[in-house]
Design a protein around this motif. Structure first.
Motif, PDB file in Angstrom:
ATOM      1  N   ASN A  83       0.831  -1.195   0.000  1.00 16.57           N
ATOM      2  CA  ASN A  83       0.000   0.000   0.000  1.00 16.57           C
ATOM      3  C   ASN A  83       0.871   1.252   0.000  1.00 16.57           C
ATOM      4  N   SER A  84       0.257   2.357  -0.367  1.00 15.21           N
ATOM      5  CA  SER A  84       0.960   3.647  -0.369  1.00 15.21           C
ATOM      6  C   SER A  84       2.295   3.547  -1.105  1.00 15.21           C
ATOM      7  N   LEU A  85       2.242   2.980  -2.279  1.00  9.32           N
ATOM      8  CA  LEU A  85       3.477   2.726  -3.022  1.00  9.32           C
ATOM      9  C   LEU A  85       4.172   4.013  -3.434  1.00  9.32           C
ATOM     10  N   LYS A  86       5.488   3.964  -3.396  1.00  5.79           N
ATOM     11  CA  LYS A  86       6.328   5.101  -3.750  1.00  5.79           C
ATOM     12  C   LYS A  86       7.172   4.755  -4.978  1.00  5.79           C
ATOM     13  N   LEU A  87       7.680   5.775  -5.612  1.00  2.82           N
ATOM     14  CA  LEU A  87       8.523   5.556  -6.796  1.00  2.82           C
ATOM     15  C   LEU A  87       9.692   4.623  -6.464  1.00  2.82           C
ATOM     16  N   GLU A  88      10.222   4.783  -5.257  1.00  4.14           N
ATOM     17  CA  GLU A  88      11.397   3.990  -4.875  1.00  4.14           C
ATOM     18  C   GLU A  88      11.078   2.538  -4.537  1.00  4.14           C
ATOM     19  N   ASP A  89       9.799   2.182  -4.592  1.00  6.56           N
ATOM     20  CA  ASP A  89       9.432   0.772  -4.399  1.00  6.56           C
ATOM     21  C   ASP A  89       9.571  -0.019  -5.699  1.00  6.56           C
TER      22      ASP A  89
END
Length: 120
Positions: A83-89
């Motif tokens: 959840n709440s995925l970020k570019l760095e994931d």
């Protein structure tokens, strides 16, 4: 022969969610942990989360509060809710199963990986 197969990767926008699944087949003696790692090209594979057959979990600091792991040791299946995925994931996510090899020594098995891309 042990085989781990991941699914559920894909392209998602920042703030979005994905659910990864991994199913293990074949005999894994003394299976005691299943988990997830990820790797970006040019970097080392990094630990993300693990679930044990004693119903304990552990997470990397970078994903605590955003990712949730759940393991089903009867069916040799592990899930990772992102959840709440970020570019760095963005990375290739690998499933792992830890048990004992034929000589009784610890052994870690790996899946082929599933790509997660976070992009706007």
């Amino acid at each position: 022969q042990v085989q781990l197969v991941e699914s559920g990767g894909g392209l998602v926008r920042p703030g979005g969610s994905l659910r990864l699944s991994c199913v293990a087949s074949g005999k894994i003696g003394g299976l005691y942990a299943m988990g997830w790692y990820r790797q970006v090209v040019g970097r080392q594979r990094e630990f993300i989360a693990t679930s044990t057959n004693r119903d304990t979990t552990d997470y990397a600091d970078s994903v605590k509060g955003r990712f949730t792991i759940s393991g089903d040791f009867v069916n040799k299946t592990v899930y990772l809710q992102l959840n709440s995925l970020k570019l760095e994931d963005t990375a290739v996510y690998y499933c792992s199963a830890e048990g004992l090899g034929t000589n009784g020594s610890p052994r870690q098995y790996w899946g082929q990986g599933t790509q997660v891309t976070v992009s706007s």
